[in-house]
Design an enzyme around this catalytic site. Structure first.
Site, short mmCIF file in Angstrom:
data_model
loop_
_atom_site.label_atom_id
_atom_site.label_comp_id
_atom_site.label_asym_id
_atom_site.label_seq_id
_atom_site.Cartn_x
_atom_site.Cartn_y
_atom_site.Cartn_z
N HIS A 228 0.82 -1.21 0.00
CA HIS A 228 0.00 0.00 0.00
C HIS A 228 0.86 1.26 0.00
CE1 HIS A 228 -3.66 2.31 1.45
NE2 HIS A 228 -2.70 3.09 1.94
N GLU A 229 1.84 1.32 0.90
CA GLU A 229 2.66 2.52 1.02
C GLU A 229 3.58 2.71 -0.19
OE1 GLU A 229 1.77 4.62 2.98
OE2 GLU A 229 0.66 3.45 4.46
N HIS A 232 1.67 4.55 -2.72
CA HIS A 232 1.73 6.00 -2.52
C HIS A 232 3.07 6.56 -3.01
CE1 HIS A 232 -2.01 6.36 -0.41
NE2 HIS A 232 -1.63 5.71 0.66
#
Length: 312
Positions: A228-229, A232
């Site tokens: 997920h990170e 980003h």
């Protein structure tokens, strides 16, 4: 409570700019129930949480205005690249900085670090589900650093600028990952590629040490906080960015979603006037690790373009 809240809360949205698609239509009886808009937070980080009461650093959730500004800067950076072929890099070098306490807490074994890299490669190649896009991105561990410091381990967010400045390796195309103990409910957070030029030594991803594979974090120890990170770090917003209001997360093939998912509510449709059920199995949601399966083709294109614009 303000509108742009965390997991399990409804996102109240400000009016859209002139000419934009009309913001979501209120359901019967909903008039006057929207939450007030959050005051602007500091941009530069996007977080993943397991607890709606988590202390999220630097705003964590982007306001619609902040997301719009990131997208504007992205589109401007693409202008000189028009007509050029854009491709994912063959391998993204990764430096993992393991920060631990003197009593051994947080001293992530190398095997779990290696497993995290394997999770990233499987996720970004579309290997967790039949609907997953192969983004073309692959990751290769180039170094693991280890720092024993009680203060840094237990109070990472307070000292993050100093920690990252001292430990950061490489340039815009090197993924720096920092593991430590984060606040209650906070799983991780990341910088965006648009911010690299202004603060290169603050670029990277921060993960709670127990979210790496096998870390024991209930519901979140398969390594997809890392997935997920890194999403980003490569330019993606949360799938629930902007709620039911246009332009959502700025990706055409991820359905609109009023609020972050918690657990694995497959089949939820929080924006019934928009096409498709909520993308609760997308890696850019807040669902449990075991629920997450894929990035979309649109997300894959967007991260390739971000790479060309800011990291290549």
């Amino acid at each position: 409570m303000c509108g742009l809240a965390l997991t399990g809360t409804v996102a109240g949205l400000p009016p859209e700019p002139a000419g934009a698609e009309t913001a979501r239509t209120l359901a019967p009886g909903e008039e006057g129930s929207l939450l007030e808009e959050c005051p602007p937070g500091r941009a530069g980080q996007a977080a993943r949480v397991s607890d709606p009461d988590a202390a999220v650093p630097e705003g964590g959730e982007l306001t619609p205005q902040q997301a719009e500004d990131y997208d504007r800067r992205f589109r401007e950076a693409l202008v000189p690249l028009r007509g050029q072929e854009m491709q994912a890099p063959r391998n993204v070098p990764v430096v993992v900085h393991v920060i631990s306490a003197e009593d051994g807490r947080g001293d992530v074994p190398q095997a779990r670090v290696d497993d995290q890299i394997e999770v990233l490669n499987t996720a970004f190649s579309g290997g967790y589900g039949t609907d997953g896009a192969d983004t073309g991105f692959r990751f290769e561990l180039s170094e693991t650093t280890r720092t024993v410091n009680d203060t840094w381990f237990t109070r990472f967010d307070e000292y993050r600028d100093t920690i990252r400045a001292e430990l950061h390796r490489g340039g815009a195309g090197t993924l720096n990952v920092y593991t430590a103990q984060l606040g209650t409910g906070l799983l991780g957070y990341s910088s965006f590629p648009q911010d690299y030029e202004a603060a290169p030594d603050q670029d990277g991803v921060v993960l709670a040490h127990d979210t790496l594979p096998g870390g024991g974090r209930d519901g979140f120890d398969l390594g997809h906080t890392g997935t997920h990170e890194v999403g980003h770090w490569l330019g993606l917003f949360h799938t629930f960015q902007n709620g039911c209001a246009s332009p959502g997360d700025y990706v055409d093939d991820t359905p609109y979603e009023r609020e972050a998912a918690s657990g694995c509510p497959v089949g939820r449709d929080s924006c019934p006037r928009k096409k498709g059920d909520d993308p609760v199995t997308n890696f850019m949601n807040y669902s449990d690790d075991g629920c997450m399966t894929h990035f979309t083709e649109g997300q894959a294109r967007r991260i390739v373009e971000h790479w060309a614009a800011f990291r290549s």
